[in-house]
Motif scaffolding. Sequence first.
Motif, short mmCIF file in Angstrom:
data_model
loop_
_atom_site.label_atom_id
_atom_site.label_comp_id
_atom_site.label_asym_id
_atom_site.label_seq_id
_atom_site.Cartn_x
_atom_site.Cartn_y
_atom_site.Cartn_z
N SER A 101 -7.31 9.83 4.89
CA SER A 101 -7.54 10.94 3.97
C SER A 101 -6.22 11.43 3.38
O SER A 101 -5.20 11.48 4.06
N ARG A 102 -6.28 11.80 2.12
CA ARG A 102 -5.08 12.34 1.48
C ARG A 102 -4.77 13.76 1.95
O ARG A 102 -3.80 14.36 1.51
N ARG A 103 -5.59 14.29 2.85
CA ARG A 103 -5.35 15.65 3.33
C ARG A 103 -4.83 15.68 4.76
O ARG A 103 -4.63 16.75 5.32
N ASP A 104 -4.61 14.51 5.38
CA ASP A 104 -4.12 14.55 6.76
C ASP A 104 -2.63 14.26 6.82
O ASP A 104 -2.01 13.80 5.86
N ILE A 105 -2.04 14.51 7.99
CA ILE A 105 -0.60 14.38 8.14
C ILE A 105 -0.14 12.93 8.04
O ILE A 105 0.97 12.63 7.58
N CYS A 106 -1.02 11.99 8.45
CA CYS A 106 -0.65 10.58 8.39
C CYS A 106 -0.39 10.15 6.94
O CYS A 106 0.57 9.43 6.66
N HIS A 107 -1.23 10.64 6.04
CA HIS A 107 -1.03 10.30 4.63
C HIS A 107 0.19 11.02 4.07
O HIS A 107 1.04 10.42 3.42
N ALA A 108 0.27 12.32 4.35
CA ALA A 108 1.35 13.12 3.76
C ALA A 108 2.72 12.69 4.25
O ALA A 108 3.68 12.64 3.48
N LYS A 109 2.83 12.34 5.53
CA LYS A 109 4.12 12.05 6.13
C LYS A 109 4.54 10.59 5.99
O LYS A 109 5.74 10.28 5.95
N TYR A 110 3.55 9.68 5.91
CA TYR A 110 3.89 8.26 5.95
C TYR A 110 3.38 7.49 4.71
O TYR A 110 4.18 6.89 3.99
N ALA A 111 2.05 7.48 4.49
CA ALA A 111 1.49 6.63 3.42
C ALA A 111 1.95 7.08 2.04
O ALA A 111 2.36 6.26 1.21
N ALA A 112 1.89 8.39 1.77
CA ALA A 112 2.23 8.88 0.43
C ALA A 112 3.68 8.60 0.05
O ALA A 112 3.95 8.13 -1.06
N PRO A 113 4.67 8.85 0.92
CA PRO A 113 6.05 8.53 0.55
C PRO A 113 6.29 7.04 0.29
O PRO A 113 7.13 6.68 -0.54
N VAL A 114 5.54 6.18 1.00
CA VAL A 114 5.67 4.74 0.74
C VAL A 114 5.03 4.40 -0.61
O VAL A 114 5.58 3.62 -1.41
N GLU A 115 3.90 5.02 -0.89
CA GLU A 115 3.18 4.76 -2.15
C GLU A 115 4.01 5.19 -3.36
O GLU A 115 4.05 4.50 -4.38
N THR A 116 4.70 6.32 -3.25
CA THR A 116 5.48 6.83 -4.38
C THR A 116 6.86 6.22 -4.48
O THR A 116 7.56 6.40 -5.47
N ILE A 119 9.97 6.42 0.29
CA ILE A 119 10.37 5.60 1.43
C ILE A 119 10.25 4.14 1.01
O ILE A 119 9.20 3.71 0.51
N ARG A 120 11.30 3.37 1.19
CA ARG A 120 11.30 1.98 0.76
C ARG A 120 11.71 1.07 1.92
O ARG A 120 12.83 1.15 2.42
N PHE A 121 10.77 0.21 2.34
CA PHE A 121 11.06 -0.82 3.33
C PHE A 121 11.61 -2.05 2.61
O PHE A 121 11.38 -2.23 1.41
N ARG A 175 14.62 7.33 -0.91
CA ARG A 175 15.19 7.28 -2.25
C ARG A 175 14.71 8.46 -3.08
O ARG A 175 13.58 8.91 -2.95
N GLU A 176 15.60 8.91 -3.95
CA GLU A 176 15.17 9.85 -4.98
C GLU A 176 14.39 9.06 -6.03
O GLU A 176 14.51 7.85 -6.15
N GLN A 177 13.58 9.76 -6.79
CA GLN A 177 12.85 9.08 -7.86
C GLN A 177 13.84 8.43 -8.83
O GLN A 177 14.79 9.06 -9.29
N GLU A 178 13.61 7.15 -9.12
CA GLU A 178 14.53 6.40 -9.96
C GLU A 178 14.07 6.38 -11.42
O GLU A 178 12.91 6.65 -11.73
#
Length: 299
Positions: A101-116, A119-121, A175-178
């Motif tokens: 869910s886009r409303r839980d901490i797993c999305h906010a802390k991990y999935a969303a930063p990778v999607e945007t 966070i870059r692996f 990373r900051e937004q490029e």
Amino acid sequence: MIGEKQYLEKTKHGTAMFPIDFYYCVYPAGLAGLPVHWHEEFEITSVQGGSCTYYIDLEPYPVAAGDFLFLPAGVLHGIPEGGTRFLETESFVFHPDLLGSRRDICHAKYAAPVETGEIRFPYVIRGGAADLLNGTFALLKRAFQQKKKGYEMEVKALLLHSMVQLFQQVPYERREQENTEVTDKLKTALQYIKEHYQQPVSVKELADACHFSEYYFMRFFKQHMHMTCVEYLNQYRMDIAAGKLSSGDGSITEIAMDAGFNNISYFNRVFKKSFGMTPREYRRGGTRQKMDLSGKERP
């Protein structure tokens, strides 16, 4: 300016309720590759055999058996024509929403930063971390293929476990937004080709879509894609034609016309240059497979 959303890949991977698909691909040595493309979904790929030079975010990455690829949403990626020394891969393409869910901490802390992209692996992962990820990938593939009762939950759990392994085993950077002007323009051009490849596509049309002059667009495209826009268009059309030939649907003439070639002799010549064999020979025993577990062609 043409909105980027207008040019997103239209192909949907999986269903609205379960947005994930599996693809098995084999590319022949030194011939046609995978046209550079992008999509909204994440992609994880296990390299089963061979090697190649992958282009990811416009940079070359040598890839070989045992490597694990993690490609977040919106990243340009593909294999240029002639860039393989035989390559066999297995991939899952899935929407980030499947992670939770886009409303839980797993999305906010991990999935969303990778999607945007905050966070870059590393795109290509090797060594012990790749071994762990490939092990989880094998379990994911088995669950997806066997489809036992409750397999959807097992697939989701294994995707989440893969993300845990990435965060725990693989160094990443914030990373900051490029400035994404270059990739946004390329995405616009590539999506225009995807939506109009069955019709005559001129350099002027592509340049207009990007709000460039024809001269500047041709230099821009060649500089960043390492091929001309005409070469890319032919590669894309060849990829479409090869998929239809493999599936056995339609005559060679019909397939050529459907892929955007009005001259059959030219189609045959370009196809042989790309695949090292005629369309008829490819249909009899083609060397490349691009399908998921249901036998669907990979877009």
